[in-house]
Design a protein around this motif. Structure first.
Motif, short mmCIF file in Angstrom:
data_model
loop_
_atom_site.label_atom_id
_atom_site.label_comp_id
_atom_site.label_asym_id
_atom_site.label_seq_id
_atom_site.Cartn_x
_atom_site.Cartn_y
_atom_site.Cartn_z
N PHE A 273 56.19 24.69 -97.81
CA PHE A 273 57.25 25.66 -98.03
C PHE A 273 58.33 25.47 -96.96
O PHE A 273 58.18 24.66 -96.03
CB PHE A 273 56.71 27.09 -98.03
N GLU A 274 59.41 26.22 -97.09
CA GLU A 274 60.53 26.07 -96.17
C GLU A 274 60.92 27.42 -95.59
O GLU A 274 60.96 28.43 -96.30
CB GLU A 274 61.74 25.48 -96.92
N ILE A 275 61.18 27.45 -94.28
CA ILE A 275 61.62 28.66 -93.59
C ILE A 275 62.90 28.33 -92.83
O ILE A 275 62.88 27.54 -91.88
CB ILE A 275 60.57 29.21 -92.61
N GLU A 276 64.03 28.90 -93.28
CA GLU A 276 65.33 28.71 -92.63
C GLU A 276 65.62 27.23 -92.37
O GLU A 276 66.00 26.83 -91.27
CB GLU A 276 65.38 29.50 -91.32
N GLY A 277 65.40 26.44 -93.41
CA GLY A 277 65.73 25.02 -93.34
C GLY A 277 64.66 24.15 -92.71
O GLY A 277 64.82 22.92 -92.65
N VAL A 278 63.58 24.74 -92.25
CA VAL A 278 62.48 23.96 -91.65
C VAL A 278 61.37 23.80 -92.67
O VAL A 278 60.85 24.79 -93.21
CB VAL A 278 61.93 24.66 -90.40
N ASN A 279 61.00 22.55 -92.97
CA ASN A 279 59.93 22.27 -93.93
C ASN A 279 58.56 22.36 -93.25
O ASN A 279 58.33 21.75 -92.21
CB ASN A 279 60.10 20.87 -94.51
N ILE A 280 57.69 23.15 -93.85
CA ILE A 280 56.31 23.31 -93.36
C ILE A 280 55.39 22.63 -94.36
O ILE A 280 55.32 23.04 -95.53
CB ILE A 280 55.93 24.79 -93.21
#
Length: 285
Positions: A273-280
């Protein structure tokens, strides 16, 4: 410790239940088990907790008068095991007073070996035929599963003769008979084992943290809590108990907030998933 390693170690002990379940299996197990942990059903378990607590206090008083100190860790795990035995299936294991209790010793042994397995880089227990027995866990697992299977069969035979059934196993069997809510035998045994391993360790850890905090507190909190307990009025319900001890409740909640019920928490993403442009990525701790 990686979540998948701990999950593999837990499942290798036979306790493949709600604690290690994921996704649809977790939802199914939770739906069946959670009703037995609500306030209404918890009332049925208070007498079990009082019985084991009185045994624990009696043992500690005797140990203090004899030795002048008490080593609480093992006794608290034993108390957790005994409470879960009574709450789970009305089995009085009595490992608080009997150090040679086979079931109590097996639960402690399995918990130790599960933690050791979770820390190892190679899952030797997956070796066919011999893997489970290299560290001795397999033998303890066999004894525990055999004992629980015997208890399950005895409960099924006796359930129709009981007017009231307070333990979780009896409630599960009654629920299945009345509503057809089935849990297959492997999941049932796995969840009963999960009660032992997840419940006894976390209970012991929480109470140990509370006692340590009281022993090292310089503000007089220990005397304050003791006075609150001594001045408690006659108790008739769980609600009476909780309402009569507001200071003790706040102390317990703060201990849980600061230290938690387990020595560590394992959180891991199941999907990417993605949080504020950061891919996890999936499986990120």
């Amino acid at each position: 410790i990686k979540a998948q390693n701990l999950r593999s170690a837990i499942n290798s002990s036979g306790s493949d239940g709600l604690f290690s379940a994921e996704g649809s299996q977790w939802r199914k197990d939770r739906k069946l088990i959670s009703p037995f942990l609500n306030r209404k059903n918890v009332r049925d378990y208070v007498s079990f907790v009082k019985l084991i607590s009185s045994r624990l206090v009696e043992k500690w008083e005797g140990t203090m008068s004899r030795d002048g100190f008490v080593s609480i860790n093992s006794d608290l795990i034993s108390a957790g095991i005994d409470i879960i035995g009574l709450v789970g299936f009305s089995k009085d294991i009595d490992s608080v007073r009997a150090d040679n209790s086979i079931m109590g010793s097996d639960v402690k042994f399995i918990m130790q070996k599960v933690m050791m397995r979770a820390l190892l880089p190679i899952p030797f227990w997956k070796i066919p035929l011999i893997g489970q027995y290299i560290d001795g866990l397999g033998w303890a697992r066999q004894r525990m599963i055999s004992a629980i299977c015997k208890i399950v069969e005895e409960q099924k035979e006796e359930i129709s003769e009981k007017e009231t059934s307070k333990d979780v196993l009896a409630k599960l069997i009654t629920q299945h008979q009345n509503e057809g809510s089935a849990m297959d035998s492997n999941r049932l045994i796995g969840n009963l084992l999960t009660f032992f391993f997840a419940g006894s360790e976390t209970t012991a850890s929480t109470i140990t943290s509370c006692l340590y905090a009281l022993a090292t507190d310089p503000t007089g909190l220990q005397d304050e809590l003791a006075q609150e307990c001594l001045s408690m009025p006659e108790i008739h319900t769980v609600e009476d108990l909780l309402d009569s001890l507001p200071r003790l409740r706040s102390f317990l909640y703060e201990t849980l907030r600061m230290l938690g019920p387990a020595p560590f928490m394992l959180l891991e993403s199941i999907e990417s998933f993605e949080i504020e442009g950061v891919n996890i990525d999936a499986k990120t701790p």
